[in-house]
Design a protein around this motif. Structure first.
Motif, mmCIF file in Angstrom:
data_model
loop_
_atom_site.group_PDB
_atom_site.id
_atom_site.type_symbol
_atom_site.label_atom_id
_atom_site.label_comp_id
_atom_site.label_asym_id
_atom_site.label_seq_id
_atom_site.Cartn_x
_atom_site.Cartn_y
_atom_site.Cartn_z
ATOM 1 N N THR A 1 17.955 -14.920 63.637
ATOM 2 C CA THR A 1 17.880 -13.642 63.680
ATOM 3 C C THR A 1 18.630 -13.098 62.595
ATOM 4 O OG1 THR A 1 19.623 -13.173 65.008
ATOM 5 C CG2 THR A 1 17.695 -13.630 65.786
ATOM 6 N N THR A 2 18.310 -11.596 61.814
ATOM 7 C CA THR A 2 18.690 -11.311 61.220
ATOM 8 C C THR A 2 20.241 -9.815 61.622
ATOM 9 O OG1 THR A 2 17.234 -11.106 59.731
ATOM 10 C CG2 THR A 2 19.337 -9.327 59.163
ATOM 11 N N LEU B 1 16.535 -8.387 49.736
ATOM 12 C CA LEU B 1 15.434 -8.907 51.011
ATOM 13 C C LEU B 1 15.313 -10.453 51.344
ATOM 14 C CD1 LEU B 1 13.483 -6.952 49.039
ATOM 15 C CD2 LEU B 1 14.225 -5.677 51.326
ATOM 16 N N ARG B 2 14.834 -11.005 52.271
ATOM 17 C CA ARG B 2 14.216 -12.625 52.493
ATOM 18 C C ARG B 2 12.878 -12.821 53.054
ATOM 19 N NH1 ARG B 2 16.931 -17.526 56.044
ATOM 20 N NH2 ARG B 2 15.536 -18.706 55.958
ATOM 21 N N PRO B 3 11.969 -12.035 51.784
ATOM 22 C CA PRO B 3 11.051 -12.446 52.396
ATOM 23 C C PRO B 3 10.151 -13.407 53.175
ATOM 24 C CG PRO B 3 10.904 -12.306 49.874
ATOM 25 C CD PRO B 3 11.650 -12.586 50.645
ATOM 26 N N LYS C 1 12.178 -13.281 56.776
ATOM 27 C CA LYS C 1 11.106 -12.640 56.821
ATOM 28 C C LYS C 1 11.558 -11.118 57.072
ATOM 29 C CE LYS C 1 7.257 -14.291 56.994
ATOM 30 N NZ LYS C 1 6.546 -14.049 56.218
ATOM 31 N N SER C 2 13.199 -10.541 57.204
ATOM 32 C CA SER C 2 14.044 -9.383 57.179
ATOM 33 C C SER C 2 15.043 -8.835 55.463
ATOM 34 C CB SER C 2 15.115 -9.846 58.642
ATOM 35 O OG SER C 2 16.005 -10.705 57.911
ATOM 36 N N TYR C 3 15.774 -7.915 56.061
ATOM 37 C CA TYR C 3 16.210 -7.628 55.332
ATOM 38 C C TYR C 3 17.569 -7.178 55.703
ATOM 39 C CZ TYR C 3 14.675 -3.101 56.445
ATOM 40 O OH TYR C 3 14.483 -2.147 57.480
ATOM 41 N N LEU C 4 18.449 -6.388 54.788
ATOM 42 C CA LEU C 4 19.857 -5.382 54.958
ATOM 43 C C LEU C 4 19.569 -4.488 54.265
ATOM 44 C CD1 LEU C 4 22.690 -8.697 54.539
ATOM 45 C CD2 LEU C 4 21.650 -7.381 57.344
ATOM 46 N N VAL C 5 20.371 -3.518 54.665
ATOM 47 C CA VAL C 5 20.432 -2.588 53.683
ATOM 48 C C VAL C 5 21.497 -1.443 53.742
ATOM 49 C CG1 VAL C 5 19.021 -0.681 55.306
ATOM 50 C CG2 VAL C 5 19.390 0.129 53.036
ATOM 51 N N TRP C 6 22.368 -1.271 53.445
ATOM 52 C CA TRP C 6 23.970 0.216 53.678
ATOM 53 C C TRP C 6 23.954 1.017 52.059
ATOM 54 C CZ3 TRP C 6 23.437 -5.547 51.568
ATOM 55 C CH2 TRP C 6 24.246 -5.850 50.443
ATOM 56 N N GLN C 7 24.804 1.314 52.140
ATOM 57 C CA GLN C 7 24.619 2.633 51.340
ATOM 58 C C GLN C 7 26.413 2.066 50.234
ATOM 59 O OE1 GLN C 7 24.208 6.463 53.285
ATOM 60 N NE2 GLN C 7 21.887 6.902 51.687
ATOM 61 N N VAL C 8 26.578 2.312 48.876
ATOM 62 C CA VAL C 8 27.874 2.008 49.002
ATOM 63 C C VAL C 8 27.779 3.094 47.679
ATOM 64 C CG1 VAL C 8 27.516 -0.110 48.047
ATOM 65 C CG2 VAL C 8 26.883 1.291 46.981
ATOM 66 N N LYS D 1 11.055 -7.479 58.752
ATOM 67 C CA LYS D 1 11.760 -6.876 60.095
ATOM 68 C C LYS D 1 13.126 -6.512 60.540
ATOM 69 C CE LYS D 1 13.005 -11.079 62.291
ATOM 70 N NZ LYS D 1 12.709 -12.553 62.225
ATOM 71 N N ALA D 2 13.198 -5.033 60.782
ATOM 72 C CA ALA D 2 14.544 -4.290 60.266
ATOM 73 C C ALA D 2 15.754 -5.367 61.644
ATOM 74 C CB ALA D 2 14.723 -3.267 61.050
ATOM 75 N N PRO D 3 17.094 -5.262 60.605
ATOM 76 C CA PRO D 3 17.840 -5.593 61.157
ATOM 77 C C PRO D 3 18.737 -5.522 62.413
ATOM 78 C CG PRO D 3 18.712 -4.931 59.230
ATOM 79 C CD PRO D 3 17.375 -4.651 59.243
ATOM 80 N N GLU D 4 19.536 -5.982 63.335
ATOM 81 C CA GLU D 4 19.380 -5.890 64.895
ATOM 82 C C GLU D 4 21.569 -5.611 64.005
ATOM 83 O OE1 GLU D 4 21.561 -9.137 67.687
ATOM 84 O OE2 GLU D 4 19.665 -9.221 67.422
#
Length: 151
Positions: free
Chosen positions: A19-20, A47-49, A73-80, A142-145
């Protein structure tokens, strides 16, 4: 018989599902790839497709700051904050891969996590994606936990 058991073990290893987990705050923009939250910040997607090596998660860092564990099949997203200057996005596994980003306010950066075969475990690679490529891929991920590390 040993060979058969080894093959079964490998199949089980690569058919599991990691899981992510994201350990930093996620912006509101989430899956559509648009930065709605703050025009003074830059946004980064990793992204990890691929589902190859699905039992394995990759550790993603921004410099020394732990961002999360990226599963299949998920991704991480954040701001800097662009005031931080150039930052390194690092993916760690048997090896490590680094991309340097000089963030600009209001801009979104898309990075693809590549999965490669290694000697003992999976290896990592990072590459840039265009916005068009990334938005097509994001639709299928799918969105990360979200989890927060204890201080």
């Amino acid at each position: 018989m040993k060979k058969f058991m080894s093959i079964i073990g490998l199949i089980l290893l690569f058919s599991g599902c990691a899981t992510t987990k994201q350990y930093v705050q996620q912006p509101d923009s989430n899956k559509d790839g648009v930065n709605y939250t703050n025009d003074s910040l830059a946004q980064i997607y990793v992204l990890r497709p691929s589902s190859f090596g699905s039992a394995v998660t990759y550790k993603i860092y921004q410099g020394e700051k732990f961002i999360g564990e990226l599963g299949p099949k998920s991704y991480l997203v954040w701001q800097v904050d662009p005031a931080e200057g150039p930052i390194e996005i690092i993916s760690k596994m048997e090896n490590y891969a680094i991309l340097t980003v000089t963030p600009e306010a209001g801009k979104t950066y898309y990075i693809k996590q590549k999965v490669k075969m290694g000697w003992v475990m999976a290896r990592t690679g990072l590459e840039w994606l265009t916005e068009k490529e990334a938005l097509e891929i994001l639709k299928k991920l799918k969105a990360p936990e979200i989890q927060y590390l204890k201080p």
